[in-house]
Design a protein around this motif. Structure first.
Motif, PDB file in Angstrom:
ATOM      1  N   PHE A 153       0.811  -1.213   0.000  1.00 24.38           N
ATOM      2  CA  PHE A 153       0.000   0.000   0.000  1.00 24.38           C
ATOM      3  C   PHE A 153       0.850   1.272   0.000  1.00 24.38           C
ATOM      4  N   LYS A 154       2.092   1.167  -0.505  1.00 19.01           N
ATOM      5  CA  LYS A 154       3.000   2.309  -0.673  1.00 19.01           C
ATOM      6  C   LYS A 154       3.297   3.007   0.646  1.00 19.01           C
ATOM      7  N   ASN A 155       3.408   2.226   1.723  1.00 18.70           N
ATOM      8  CA  ASN A 155       3.748   2.776   3.023  1.00 18.70           C
ATOM      9  C   ASN A 155       5.247   2.681   3.256  1.00 18.70           C
ATOM     10  N   SER A 156       5.762   3.511   4.162  1.00 19.54           N
ATOM     11  CA  SER A 156       7.192   3.474   4.479  1.00 19.54           C
ATOM     12  C   SER A 156       7.522   2.355   5.454  1.00 19.54           C
ATOM     13  N   THR A 157       6.531   1.896   6.211  1.00 23.70           N
ATOM     14  CA  THR A 157       6.682   0.764   7.124  1.00 23.70           C
ATOM     15  C   THR A 157       5.429  -0.105   6.988  1.00 23.70           C
TER      16      THR A 157
ATOM     17  N   ALA B 180      -5.386  21.018  -7.443  1.00 21.91           N
ATOM     18  CA  ALA B 180      -5.835  19.945  -6.544  1.00 21.91           C
ATOM     19  C   ALA B 180      -5.854  18.593  -7.250  1.00 21.91           C
ATOM     20  N   ARG B 181      -6.249  18.582  -8.538  1.00 28.55           N
ATOM     21  CA  ARG B 181      -6.306  17.310  -9.257  1.00 28.55           C
ATOM     22  C   ARG B 181      -4.913  16.738  -9.492  1.00 28.55           C
ATOM     23  N   SER B 182      -3.931  17.608  -9.790  1.00 34.48           N
ATOM     24  CA  SER B 182      -2.551  17.132  -9.934  1.00 34.48           C
ATOM     25  C   SER B 182      -2.001  16.668  -8.595  1.00 34.48           C
ATOM     26  N   ALA B 183      -2.354  17.391  -7.528  1.00 31.59           N
ATOM     27  CA  ALA B 183      -1.921  16.991  -6.189  1.00 31.59           C
ATOM     28  C   ALA B 183      -2.462  15.614  -5.838  1.00 31.59           C
ATOM     29  N   ALA B 184      -3.708  15.343  -6.214  1.00 33.35           N
ATOM     30  CA  ALA B 184      -4.307  14.033  -5.952  1.00 33.35           C
ATOM     31  C   ALA B 184      -3.532  12.938  -6.675  1.00 33.35           C
ATOM     32  N   GLU B 185      -3.159  13.184  -7.921  1.00 34.32           N
ATOM     33  CA  GLU B 185      -2.412  12.182  -8.674  1.00 34.32           C
ATOM     34  C   GLU B 185      -1.033  11.945  -8.056  1.00 34.32           C
ATOM     35  N   ILE B 186      -0.376  13.009  -7.598  1.00 31.79           N
ATOM     36  CA  ILE B 186       0.937  12.871  -6.969  1.00 31.79           C
ATOM     37  C   ILE B 186       0.834  12.078  -5.669  1.00 31.79           C
ATOM     38  N   ILE B 187      -0.160  12.407  -4.850  1.00 27.75           N
ATOM     39  CA  ILE B 187      -0.373  11.684  -3.589  1.00 27.75           C
ATOM     40  C   ILE B 187      -0.599  10.206  -3.864  1.00 27.75           C
ATOM     41  N   LEU B 188      -1.368   9.917  -4.890  1.00 28.66           N
ATOM     42  CA  LEU B 188      -1.707   8.533  -5.224  1.00 28.66           C
ATOM     43  C   LEU B 188      -0.484   7.765  -5.697  1.00 28.66           C
ATOM     44  N   GLU B 189       0.340   8.379  -6.541  1.00 30.69           N
ATOM     45  CA  GLU B 189       1.498   7.685  -7.097  1.00 30.69           C
ATOM     46  C   GLU B 189       2.632   7.549  -6.082  1.00 30.69           C
ATOM     47  N   VAL B 190       2.786   8.521  -5.199  1.00 35.68           N
ATOM     48  CA  VAL B 190       3.913   8.515  -4.254  1.00 35.68           C
ATOM     49  C   VAL B 190       3.608   7.681  -3.016  1.00 35.68           C
ATOM     50  N   GLY B 191       2.380   7.798  -2.493  1.00 37.27           N
ATOM     51  CA  GLY B 191       2.077   7.118  -1.234  1.00 37.27           C
ATOM     52  C   GLY B 191       2.751   7.842  -0.085  1.00 37.27           C
ATOM     53  N   ASP B 192       3.403   7.105   0.775  1.00 42.69           N
ATOM     54  CA  ASP B 192       4.122   7.685   1.903  1.00 42.69           C
ATOM     55  C   ASP B 192       5.473   8.206   1.410  1.00 42.69           C
ATOM     56  N   PRO B 193       5.715   9.514   1.428  1.00 42.53           N
ATOM     57  CA  PRO B 193       6.977  10.060   0.898  1.00 42.53           C
ATOM     58  C   PRO B 193       8.193   9.678   1.724  1.00 42.53           C
ATOM     59  N   ARG B 194       7.980   9.245   2.951  1.00 43.45           N
ATOM     60  CA  ARG B 194       9.112   8.907   3.821  1.00 43.45           C
ATOM     61  C   ARG B 194       9.854   7.655   3.369  1.00 43.45           C
ATOM     62  N   ARG B 195       9.294   6.932   2.384  1.00 44.84           N
ATOM     63  CA  ARG B 195      10.017   5.763   1.864  1.00 44.84           C
ATOM     64  C   ARG B 195      11.077   6.165   0.853  1.00 44.84           C
TER      65      ARG B 195
END
Length: 360
Positions: free
Chosen positions: A120-124, A244-259
């Motif tokens: 689920f694209k999490n860092s842990t 906002a729509r581009s931000a949604a796509e970035i959030i979806l593709e990146v997941g948790d940025p701490r990884r």
């Protein structure tokens, strides 16, 4: 007890699991039904063989999602193995393809690749993010609506082009297909004695109603995405060029940025240059080329933001012109701007993640 790594090849009704020991020896494999009972049976079977180190699932957010959720709830280290990784292991070995072989390749990739993302694209090890899942549903809905819209506009444009000349002369010339469709709708009811033209006009009326409905649904989806981005606590829309729509796509593709590290994030999105130098000895590479790898959807979102910034953001224009003055080509200057934007996005997402952690 022996430490084991498990690879899973999931399907809709069944999944196959393969077990490797620390020496990469194949200890066992088994098939299970893809139900909650099958998940529990698989876990009991695996624990009877050894102590579980990691579990790799091909497509942990797809067909293997329910199994991944079951295992994560029990605190196990679950990794998401992209399908192309197992295809690379298969290439050139002439081993053929079967569920057992695929599960073995998933296990081998999980054991040797420490950079595989957590499920689920999490860092842990963590459960799926509910807001991110809702963003995914609305984002996928918008993709489907966009495809339908493009198809409808194409059909309508062809139907309008075949209308009688007495009707076409009343339409605006040298304009977009959307404008022609709007003009035809504004004509109201058009009479014709030709049965072919009657059918054509009927289809135009029907397709126009469908297009209007699709556009309304797209507006709803866009509004919902904007609400979800705000609910996620993301400040990405504050960056010039990122709506906002581009931000949604970035959030979806990146997941948790701490990884990701900052450089790792640039490699992930394809904005980091690739060295193509030779003979430099212990020095730094002298030649680089643009990366054609990485997540292309994320790269496209960054490219759109960079293009927008070049039009309306003085600092971006200054960075771009500075690169040109140092002898870089326009393509290289754009890459430099995109890398700068990549760093900004990563730092913003890391700051948002830390703030969210403090609030929770």
């Amino acid at each position: 007890m022996v430490m084991i790594t498990i690879g899973v090849d999931p399907h809709r009704k069944v999944f196959t699991a393969s077990v490797l020991d620390e020496s990469r020896r194949d200890l066992d494999h088994q098939h299970f039904v893809n139900t909650e009972k099958g998940h529990a049976d698989a876990l009991v079977w695996a624990q009877s063989i050894g102590s579980i180190n990691k579990i790799g699932i091909e497509g942990a957010s797809g067909l293997g999602r329910t199994l991944a959720e079951f295992l994560v709830d029990r605190g196990l280290d679950v990794r998401d193995v992209p399908p192309h990784k197992t295809a690379q292991r298969q290439r050139g070995r002439h081993e053929g393809k079967s569920d057992r072989l695929d599960a073995h390749r998933v296990a081998a990739e999980t054991q040797t690749n420490d950079r595989l993302a957590h499920a689920f694209k999490n860092s842990t090890t963590a459960a799926p993010n509910a807001v991110r899942d809702q963003i995914a549903l609305w984002h996928n809905a918008r993709i489907s609506l966009r495809k339908i819209r493009v198809q409808l506009i194409g059909e309508l444009d062809a139907l309008i082009q075949d209308l009688p000349e007495r009707i076409r002369v009343r339409l605006p010339e040298r304009t977009t297909a959307r404008a022609r469709i709007t003009a035809v709708a504004a004509l109201g009811h058009v009479r014709s004695t030709d049965p072919v033209q009657q059918l054509r006009l009927k289809l135009i009326h029907h397709r126009t109603k469908m297009l209007k409905d699709v556009l309304e649904q797209d507006k709803v989806a866009a509004a919902e995405l904007a609400k979800l981005v705000a609910a996620s606590g993301s400040t990405l829309p504050s960056i010039p060029g990122i709506a906002a729509r581009s931000a949604a796509e970035i959030i979806l593709e990146v997941g948790d940025p701490r990884r990701f590290t900052e450089a790792g994030f640039a490699r992930f999105n394809g904005t980091a240059p690739i060295p193509v130098s030779s003979g430099e000895g212990g020095g730094r590479p002298r030649r680089y080329r643009l990366s054609r790898g990485g997540n292309r959807r994320l790269n496209a979102a960054i490219h759109r933001a960079a293009t927008t910034q070049l039009r309306c953001e003085p600092r971006a224009r200054e960075l771009y012109e500075g690169a040109l003055s140092r002898g870089h080509t326009r393509r290289e200057a754009m890459r430099i701007l995109k890398r700068h934007l990549s760093n900004t996005i990563h730092r913003t997402m890391i700051r948002d993640a830390k703030q969210d952690h403090l609030l929770t």
